[in-house]
Design a protein around this motif. Sequence first.
Motif, PDB file in Angstrom:
ATOM      1  N   LEU A   1       0.793  -1.229   0.000  1.00  0.00           N
ATOM      2  CA  LEU A   1       0.000   0.000   0.000  1.00  0.00           C
ATOM      3  C   LEU A   1       0.827   1.281   0.000  1.00  0.00           C
ATOM      4  CD1 LEU A   1      -2.662  -1.188   2.608  1.00  0.00           C
ATOM      5  CD2 LEU A   1      -2.810  -1.306   0.103  1.00  0.00           C
ATOM      6  N   GLY A   2       0.111   2.390  -0.239  1.00  0.00           N
ATOM      7  CA  GLY A   2       0.726   3.709  -0.140  1.00  0.00           C
ATOM      8  C   GLY A   2       1.404   4.164  -1.415  1.00  0.00           C
ATOM      9  N   VAL A   3       2.190   5.206  -1.267  1.00  0.00           N
ATOM     10  CA  VAL A   3       2.914   5.802  -2.393  1.00  0.00           C
ATOM     11  C   VAL A   3       4.281   5.138  -2.510  1.00  0.00           C
ATOM     12  CG1 VAL A   3       3.890   7.670  -0.993  1.00  0.00           C
ATOM     13  CG2 VAL A   3       3.552   8.021  -3.434  1.00  0.00           C
ATOM     14  N   SER A   4       4.764   4.964  -3.731  1.00  0.00           N
ATOM     15  CA  SER A   4       6.046   4.288  -3.942  1.00  0.00           C
ATOM     16  C   SER A   4       7.203   5.276  -3.933  1.00  0.00           C
ATOM     17  CB  SER A   4       6.039   3.525  -5.274  1.00  0.00           C
ATOM     18  OG  SER A   4       6.032   4.426  -6.364  1.00  0.00           O
ATOM     19  N   SER A   5       8.402   4.760  -3.719  1.00  0.00           N
ATOM     20  CA  SER A   5       9.592   5.614  -3.695  1.00  0.00           C
ATOM     21  C   SER A   5       9.778   6.411  -4.991  1.00  0.00           C
ATOM     22  CB  SER A   5      10.841   4.775  -3.398  1.00  0.00           C
ATOM     23  OG  SER A   5      10.781   4.268  -2.089  1.00  0.00           O
ATOM     24  N   PRO A   6       9.617   5.803  -6.176  1.00  0.00           N
ATOM     25  CA  PRO A   6       9.775   6.591  -7.402  1.00  0.00           C
ATOM     26  C   PRO A   6       8.774   7.739  -7.492  1.00  0.00           C
ATOM     27  CG  PRO A   6       9.923   4.254  -7.902  1.00  0.00           C
ATOM     28  CD  PRO A   6       9.478   4.360  -6.479  1.00  0.00           C
ATOM     29  N   GLN A   7       7.557   7.530  -6.985  1.00  0.00           N
ATOM     30  CA  GLN A   7       6.576   8.608  -7.014  1.00  0.00           C
ATOM     31  C   GLN A   7       6.998   9.752  -6.088  1.00  0.00           C
ATOM     32  OE1 GLN A   7       3.255   6.080  -5.973  1.00  0.00           O
ATOM     33  NE2 GLN A   7       2.352   6.275  -8.000  1.00  0.00           N
ATOM     34  N   ILE A   8       7.511   9.410  -4.911  1.00  0.00           N
ATOM     35  CA  ILE A   8       7.962  10.432  -3.970  1.00  0.00           C
ATOM     36  C   ILE A   8       9.176  11.176  -4.521  1.00  0.00           C
ATOM     37  CG2 ILE A   8       8.965  10.836  -1.688  1.00  0.00           C
ATOM     38  CD1 ILE A   8       7.373   8.409  -0.697  1.00  0.00           C
ATOM     39  N   ASP A   9      10.108  10.428  -5.094  1.00  0.00           N
ATOM     40  CA  ASP A   9      11.386  11.008  -5.517  1.00  0.00           C
ATOM     41  C   ASP A   9      11.287  11.835  -6.789  1.00  0.00           C
ATOM     42  OD1 ASP A   9      12.553   9.839  -3.334  1.00  0.00           O
ATOM     43  OD2 ASP A   9      13.233   8.053  -4.418  1.00  0.00           O
ATOM     44  N   ASP A  10      10.235  11.616  -7.589  1.00  0.00           N
ATOM     45  CA  ASP A  10      10.046  12.398  -8.803  1.00  0.00           C
ATOM     46  C   ASP A  10       9.252  13.657  -8.458  1.00  0.00           C
ATOM     47  OD1 ASP A  10       9.502  13.477 -11.252  1.00  0.00           O
ATOM     48  OD2 ASP A  10       8.725  11.641 -12.160  1.00  0.00           O
ATOM     49  N   ALA A  11       9.940  14.794  -8.373  1.00  0.00           N
ATOM     50  CA  ALA A  11       9.302  16.038  -7.949  1.00  0.00           C
ATOM     51  C   ALA A  11       8.134  16.425  -8.847  1.00  0.00           C
ATOM     52  CB  ALA A  11      10.334  17.163  -7.926  1.00  0.00           C
ATOM     53  N   GLU A  12       8.169  16.011 -10.105  1.00  0.00           N
ATOM     54  CA  GLU A  12       7.115  16.361 -11.048  1.00  0.00           C
ATOM     55  C   GLU A  12       5.774  15.736 -10.686  1.00  0.00           C
ATOM     56  OE1 GLU A  12       7.325  18.571 -13.692  1.00  0.00           O
ATOM     57  OE2 GLU A  12       9.189  19.007 -12.643  1.00  0.00           O
ATOM     58  N   ARG A  13       5.794  14.690  -9.842  1.00  0.00           N
ATOM     59  CA  ARG A  13       4.548  14.025  -9.472  1.00  0.00           C
ATOM     60  C   ARG A  13       3.811  14.752  -8.344  1.00  0.00           C
ATOM     61  NH1 ARG A  13       3.819   8.965 -11.284  1.00  0.00           N
ATOM     62  NH2 ARG A  13       1.668   9.528 -10.808  1.00  0.00           N
ATOM     63  N   GLY A  14       4.515  15.630  -7.633  1.00  0.00           N
ATOM     64  CA  GLY A  14       3.848  16.459  -6.641  1.00  0.00           C
ATOM     65  C   GLY A  14       3.561  15.804  -5.314  1.00  0.00           C
TER      66      GLY A  14
END
Length: 312
Positions: free
Chosen positions: A104-117
């Motif tokens: 569950l939750g948000v993945s590391s690549p989503q967190i680390d990619d600033a463009e995803r917000g």
Amino acid sequence: MTTTMAEHISVMLHESVDMLVTDENGLYVDGTFGRGGHTRLVLDRLDKGRMLGFDKDPVAIAHGKSLAQEDSRFSIVQDSFANMVAHISDVFGVDKVDGVMMDLGVSSPQIDDAERGFSFMNDGPLDMRMNPDKGMSAAQWIAVAKEKEIADVMYQFGEERFSRRIAKAICEYRAHTPILTTLQLSKVVAEANPAWEKGKNPATRAFQGIRIYINNELGDLEVGLDAAAESLKVGGRLVVISFHSLEDRIVKRFMKLKAKGPELPRHLPIRNAHLDIKFKTIGKAIKPSELEVSDNVRSRSAVLRVLERVSD
């Protein structure tokens, strides 16, 4: 930002897959494909078995389609795991599977990619959607939501005790300047938060609450847990890794209810046999080892729980 498999570390990878795979020729579902860490290990354990993955994120879907080209035993669907029942039937041609995995939750690549917000540490557009092509972004919601709604979201989904104070600051700021970036929001929240928690960014809880709301994460989880349990054949297992108390509370309560039935007054003459219990929990909740936490600090709050169907 281009994300590689090496940049994403699957939490409790071997523990979860060991619990999930009981038949090398079985049918399995990964409800949160991400970058495919869990799925790839499951496929390594299978012979003639097959795997179906779900994800909302278009970048994850691209990784999944690449894996599907490499391995014909795997298929990927861009949708929430809450809708798995119909897809299981479409892909496998049956309505029961041997196991369902949810990380569950948000993945590391989503967190680390600033463009995803998602990040309050790196500046980027205030989006926060798992699927940026669908629904309202965090910036769009913050621009129109009432102060009470913003406060309620941060309190209910982020457990932010200063939610009213922060919501008021957000509304005062947006009255003269649109809040369009993550660092804008993070700064407003930090300045309105009177008691910063040691070792935690003051925007952590507010960002968590808004993200969960924007993506309907807890609503999807409740529906998805029911769908997963009903999709299991006898001996099939539901394996869930949660990362914060709100998720884990829902998972724990759901599995307890399935395994023990509803709480009843003690004086009622009802035995377990009368409750028609069809599930059992497997072992106790599992947490990551000290070694894993030292290697991947984001794993520190993870909890793994397992439910098994024992009868039809």
